[in-house]
Design an enzyme around this catalytic site. Structure first.
Site, PDB file in Angstrom:
ATOM      1  N   LYS A  94       7.057  26.861  -7.857  1.00 11.89           N
ATOM      2  CA  LYS A  94       7.015  28.464  -7.247  1.00 11.89           C
ATOM      3  C   LYS A  94       8.421  29.034  -7.657  1.00 11.89           C
ATOM      4  CE  LYS A  94       4.447  29.958  -4.789  1.00 11.89           C
ATOM      5  NZ  LYS A  94       3.241  30.253  -4.583  1.00 11.89           N
ATOM      6  N   THR A 140       7.545  31.734  -2.399  1.00 12.08           N
ATOM      7  CA  THR A 140       8.054  31.062  -0.535  1.00 12.08           C
ATOM      8  C   THR A 140       9.366  31.134  -0.279  1.00 12.08           C
ATOM      9  OG1 THR A 140       7.675  28.761   0.029  1.00 12.08           O
ATOM     10  CG2 THR A 140       8.045  29.270  -2.460  1.00 12.08           C
ATOM     11  N   ASP A 141       9.666  31.121   0.733  1.00 10.91           N
ATOM     12  CA  ASP A 141      10.651  30.926   0.679  1.00 10.91           C
ATOM     13  C   ASP A 141      11.437  29.558   0.067  1.00 10.91           C
ATOM     14  OD1 ASP A 141      10.261  29.355   2.879  1.00 10.91           O
ATOM     15  OD2 ASP A 141      11.002  29.668   4.817  1.00 10.91           O
ATOM     16  N   GLU A 142      11.007  28.886  -0.514  1.00 12.33           N
ATOM     17  CA  GLU A 142      11.378  27.640  -0.555  1.00 12.33           C
ATOM     18  C   GLU A 142      11.809  27.426  -1.980  1.00 12.33           C
ATOM     19  OE1 GLU A 142       9.803  23.816   0.113  1.00 12.33           O
ATOM     20  OE2 GLU A 142       8.861  24.080   1.248  1.00 12.33           O
TER      21      GLU A 142
HETATM   22  P1  NAD Z   1      -3.250  25.725   0.516  1.00  6.98           P
HETATM   23  O1  NAD Z   1      -2.991  24.993  -0.420  1.00  6.98           O
HETATM   24  O2  NAD Z   1      -3.732  26.174   1.588  1.00  6.98           O
HETATM   25  O3  NAD Z   1      -4.163  26.883  -0.307  1.00  6.98           O
HETATM   26  C1  NAD Z   1      -4.250  27.312  -1.749  1.00  6.98           C
HETATM   27  C2  NAD Z   1      -5.730  27.434  -2.198  1.00  6.98           C
HETATM   28  O4  NAD Z   1      -5.761  27.478  -3.491  1.00  6.98           O
HETATM   29  C3  NAD Z   1      -6.574  27.064  -2.076  1.00  6.98           C
HETATM   30  O5  NAD Z   1      -7.607  26.696  -1.733  1.00  6.98           O
HETATM   31  C4  NAD Z   1      -7.255  26.172  -3.123  1.00  6.98           C
HETATM   32  O6  NAD Z   1      -8.077  25.365  -4.096  1.00  6.98           O
HETATM   33  C5  NAD Z   1      -6.693  27.344  -4.974  1.00  6.98           C
HETATM   34  N1  NAD Z   1      -6.451  26.889  -6.193  1.00  6.98           N
HETATM   35  C6  NAD Z   1      -5.024  25.837  -5.836  1.00  6.98           C
HETATM   36  N2  NAD Z   1      -5.289  25.775  -7.446  1.00  6.98           N
HETATM   37  C7  NAD Z   1      -6.268  27.040  -8.268  1.00  6.98           C
HETATM   38  C8  NAD Z   1      -6.270  27.360  -8.748  1.00  6.98           C
HETATM   39  N3  NAD Z   1      -5.755  26.402 -10.468  1.00  6.98           N
HETATM   40  N4  NAD Z   1      -7.494  27.990  -9.495  1.00  6.98           N
HETATM   41  C9  NAD Z   1      -7.997  28.396  -8.449  1.00  6.98           C
HETATM   42  N5  NAD Z   1      -7.942  28.361  -7.404  1.00  6.98           N
HETATM   43  C10 NAD Z   1      -6.934  27.623  -6.825  1.00  6.98           C
HETATM   44  O7  NAD Z   1      -2.300  26.951   0.185  1.00  6.98           O
HETATM   45  P2  NAD Z   1      -1.637  28.076   1.095  1.00  6.98           P
HETATM   46  O8  NAD Z   1      -0.342  27.425   2.760  1.00  6.98           O
HETATM   47  O9  NAD Z   1      -2.603  28.747   2.117  1.00  6.98           O
HETATM   48  O10 NAD Z   1      -0.651  28.961   0.705  1.00  6.98           O
HETATM   49  C11 NAD Z   1      -1.413  30.068  -0.400  1.00  6.98           C
HETATM   50  C12 NAD Z   1       0.419  30.718  -0.681  1.00  6.98           C
HETATM   51  O11 NAD Z   1       0.739  30.932   0.067  1.00  6.98           O
HETATM   52  C13 NAD Z   1       0.481  29.539  -1.639  1.00  6.98           C
HETATM   53  O12 NAD Z   1       1.239  30.613  -3.094  1.00  6.98           O
HETATM   54  C14 NAD Z   1       1.959  29.090  -1.108  1.00  6.98           C
HETATM   55  O13 NAD Z   1       2.593  28.839  -2.275  1.00  6.98           O
HETATM   56  C15 NAD Z   1       2.705  30.178  -0.066  1.00  6.98           C
HETATM   57  N6  NAD Z   1       2.891  30.088   0.996  1.00  6.98           N
HETATM   58  C16 NAD Z   1       2.785  28.974   1.925  1.00  6.98           C
HETATM   59  C17 NAD Z   1       3.487  28.801   3.005  1.00  6.98           C
HETATM   60  C18 NAD Z   1       3.060  28.398   3.940  1.00  6.98           C
HETATM   61  O14 NAD Z   1       3.449  27.730   4.415  1.00  6.98           O
HETATM   62  N7  NAD Z   1       2.008  27.551   3.415  1.00  6.98           N
HETATM   63  C19 NAD Z   1       4.311  29.417   3.227  1.00  6.98           C
HETATM   64  C20 NAD Z   1       5.018  30.256   2.362  1.00  6.98           C
HETATM   65  C21 NAD Z   1       3.718  30.684   0.868  1.00  6.98           C
HETATM   66  O1  DAU Z   2       8.366  27.321   3.799  1.00  5.66           O
HETATM   67  C1  DAU Z   2       7.022  27.591   2.806  1.00  5.66           C
HETATM   68  C2  DAU Z   2       6.336  26.516   2.778  1.00  5.66           C
HETATM   69  O2  DAU Z   2       6.027  25.874   4.040  1.00  5.66           O
HETATM   70  C3  DAU Z   2       5.514  26.804   2.099  1.00  5.66           C
HETATM   71  O3  DAU Z   2       5.769  27.404   0.585  1.00  5.66           O
HETATM   72  C4  DAU Z   2       4.441  25.579   2.026  1.00  5.66           C
HETATM   73  O4  DAU Z   2       3.262  25.665   0.735  1.00  5.66           O
HETATM   74  C5  DAU Z   2       3.872  25.011   2.740  1.00  5.66           C
HETATM   75  O5  DAU Z   2       3.581  23.625   3.231  1.00  5.66           O
HETATM   76  C6  DAU Z   2       5.615  24.469   3.797  1.00  5.66           C
HETATM   77  O6  DAU Z   2       6.443  23.719   3.176  1.00  5.66           O
HETATM   78  P1  DAU Z   2       7.388  22.170   4.371  1.00  5.66           P
HETATM   79  O7  DAU Z   2       7.048  21.440   3.810  1.00  5.66           O
HETATM   80  O8  DAU Z   2       8.377  23.169   5.519  1.00  5.66           O
HETATM   81  O9  DAU Z   2       5.622  22.180   4.929  1.00  5.66           O
HETATM   82  P2  DAU Z   2       5.812  21.256   5.653  1.00  5.66           P
HETATM   83  O10 DAU Z   2       4.352  20.878   7.407  1.00  5.66           O
HETATM   84  O11 DAU Z   2       4.875  19.403   4.614  1.00  5.66           O
HETATM   85  O12 DAU Z   2       6.840  19.925   6.633  1.00  5.66           O
HETATM   86  C7  DAU Z   2       7.623  20.509   7.221  1.00  5.66           C
HETATM   87  C8  DAU Z   2       8.053  19.865   8.338  1.00  5.66           C
HETATM   88  O13 DAU Z   2       8.139  18.779   8.753  1.00  5.66           O
HETATM   89  C9  DAU Z   2       8.958  19.902   6.923  1.00  5.66           C
HETATM   90  O14 DAU Z   2      10.743  19.448   7.806  1.00  5.66           O
HETATM   91  C10 DAU Z   2       8.386  18.517   6.558  1.00  5.66           C
HETATM   92  C11 DAU Z   2       9.002  17.418   8.210  1.00  5.66           C
HETATM   93  N1  DAU Z   2       7.404  17.141   8.021  1.00  5.66           N
HETATM   94  C12 DAU Z   2       6.340  16.938   7.308  1.00  5.66           C
HETATM   95  C13 DAU Z   2       5.128  15.866   7.526  1.00  5.66           C
HETATM   96  C14 DAU Z   2       3.706  16.691   5.970  1.00  5.66           C
HETATM   97  C15 DAU Z   2       7.445  15.644   8.721  1.00  5.66           C
HETATM   98  O15 DAU Z   2       8.194  15.057   9.893  1.00  5.66           O
HETATM   99  N2  DAU Z   2       6.145  14.898   8.957  1.00  5.66           N
HETATM  100  C16 DAU Z   2       5.260  14.963   8.231  1.00  5.66           C
HETATM  101  O16 DAU Z   2       4.235  14.060   8.737  1.00  5.66           O
END
Ligand code: NAD
Ligand code: DAU
Length: 348
Positions: free
Chosen positions: A153, A124-126
């Site tokens: 991560k 992730t970019d985080e």
């Molecule tokens: P999500 O939370 O929607 O899905 C995660 C999945 O992993 C779920 O289906 C869950 O059941 C499964 N899981 C969790 N623990 C597990 C375990 N121990 N064994 C097997 N399965 C397990 O996540 P997402 O948003 O689809 O993110 C997917 C990947 O991309 C993650 O690695 C996340 O860090 C990365 N990522 C997400 C974002 C984003 O914006 N959503 C951005 C950058 C990177």
């Molecule tokens: O940047 C990549 C990441 O993006 C992934 O690695 C994470 O898995 C994914 O959850 C996401 O993280 P963020 O913390 O950026 O996403 P979130 O949707 O939780 O929040 C987006 C922005 O919105 C952040 O600045 C926090 C703000 N926010 C979030 C929630 C849930 C609010 O203001 N109110 C809220 O209720």
């Protein structure tokens, strides 16, 4: 490469990626291992669950015996499985450390022992932490994770680098920006705000709402991941951005405008502790491989909002049961506090 093991494929991005693999690579067989935590949802894959080239296995990536069995049937792995929500990691980080660090380590050991041809790790970019104005994170930038989620991560990402250096595991790391699209769990900001707005509920915006994220449409992310699976150079990391930067308050306003709801549904609530103000990626490395996103911010958001509007059955099911307990814990006091008049107000 013909048999692909996908971890976390019942989640948001993983389910889109599986659908893409089935569509774009007719010769591939796919095994999806997913624990089905609260974030895993087989409804996300209903349309492909009967495909003969697709197999689902409910299981934990920390289970070495199961992982060994599945790796023995695979040529390559794409690793999505993780605990992913920053706010939940602030409440308790145990599961994050277990899955995102120890689970990744379990997969790496098995991939090494089974001599997999390719390991694509989804980071992730985080991991770069809060990015100052004027800067964009490059793949070579130091890690400065600031939440337990981001630190977990970063741990997994660093372990991947170590396995490439030590064992020569053919490993590629992807670091995507914030994804947006259908099937994202409504704990995350965009689907939370869309589904709240659809119910005329307030939108809890953390702090001043001037935090900045880069919004990447999930199918664009999956296209980039597909490219990296096939053409990424072993030992290299790749940022995946979209240059769709927006302040959170603008995202909230755009959602309300798309749904024809009043902007006074926005509530500024107590901020997320340690909140990263800004993420911004330099993704020129990926661009040089010929990839660029197909969706700008307006297109990505419009498609996402339309999907939630049309698929109430999906999000109503997710928002029931334990979700309500989480919602109360996370937002009950914040929204109550925001509704109270500020000191001096209402006393005239
Ligand atoms: P999500 O939370 O929607 O899905 C995660 C999945 O992993 C779920 O289906 C869950 O059941 C499964 N899981 C969790 N623990 C597990 C375990 N121990 N064994 C097997 N399965 C397990 O996540 P997402 O948003 O689809 O993110 C997917 C990947 O991309 C993650 O690695 C996340 O860090 C990365 N990522 C997400 C974002 C984003 O914006 N959503 C951005 C950058 C990177
Ligand atoms: O940047 C990549 C990441 O993006 C992934 O690695 C994470 O898995 C994914 O959850 C996401 O993280 P963020 O913390 O950026 O996403 P979130 O949707 O939780 O929040 C987006 C922005 O919105 C952040 O600045 C926090 C703000 N926010 C979030 C929630 C849930 C609010 O203001 N109110 C809220 O209720």
């Amino acid at each position: 490469m013909r048999r692909i093991l996908v971890t976390g494929g019942a989640g948001f991005i993983g389910s889109h990626f599986i659908r893409r693999l089935l569509r774009e690579h007719p010769a591939y067989d796919i095994i999806n291992i997913d624990k089905l935590t609260y974030a895993g949802n087989l409804d996300n894959l209903r349309d492909v669950e009967d495909y003969p080239r697709y197999q689902f296995v409910q299981g934990d990536i920390c289970d070495r015996d199961l992982v060994d069995e599945l790796m023995g049937q695979a040529d390559a792995i794409v690793h999505f499985a993780a605990e992913t929500h920053v706010d939940r990691s602030l409440l308790a980080a145990d599961a994050f450390i277990q899955t995102d660090v120890a689970g990744t380590y379990t997969l790496l050991c098995a991939a090494r022992d089974h001599r997999l041809q390719r390991f694509l790790h989804v980071s992730t970019d985080e991991v770069y932490g809060d990015v100052p104005q004027g800067h964009r994170s490059r793949e070579s930038d130091p890690f400065q994770p600031r939440s337990p989620y981001a630190a977990s991560k970063a741990g997994g990402d660093l372990m991947c680098g170590a396995f490439y250096q030590t064992y020569g595991l053919p490993l590629v790391i992807a670091r995507p920006a914030n994804n947006v699209g259908p099937h994202q769990h409504p704990e995350k900001m965009v689907p939370l705000f869309v589904t709240n707005a659809l119910q005329d509920q307030p939108l809890p915006l953390y702090g001043d709402g001037l935090q900045e994220r880069d919004w990447l449409y999930v199918e664009d992310d999956c296209q980039a991941l597909d490219l990296l699976l096939h053409e990424g150079r072993p030992g290299e990391a790749y940022n995946i951005g979209a240059d769709n930067h927006r302040h959170n308050v603008r995202v909230a306003e755009a959602i309300l405008d798309l749904l024809g709801k009043p902007r006074d549904l926005i509530r500024h609530v107590e901020d997320r502790p340690g909140h990263d103000r800004r993420y911004a990626l330099d993704w020129s490395k990926l661009r040089a491989m010929g990839w660029s996103p197909a969706h700008d911010f307006d297109q990505a958001l419009a498609r996402t909002v339309a999907w939630y509007r049309d698929n109430e059955w999906w999000w109503r099911r997710v928002r029931s049961g334990a979700y309500q307990d989480y919602y109360q814990q996370q937002y009950g006091w914040r929204l109550a506090q925001a509704a109270r008049p500020a000191r001096g107000e209402g006393q005239r």
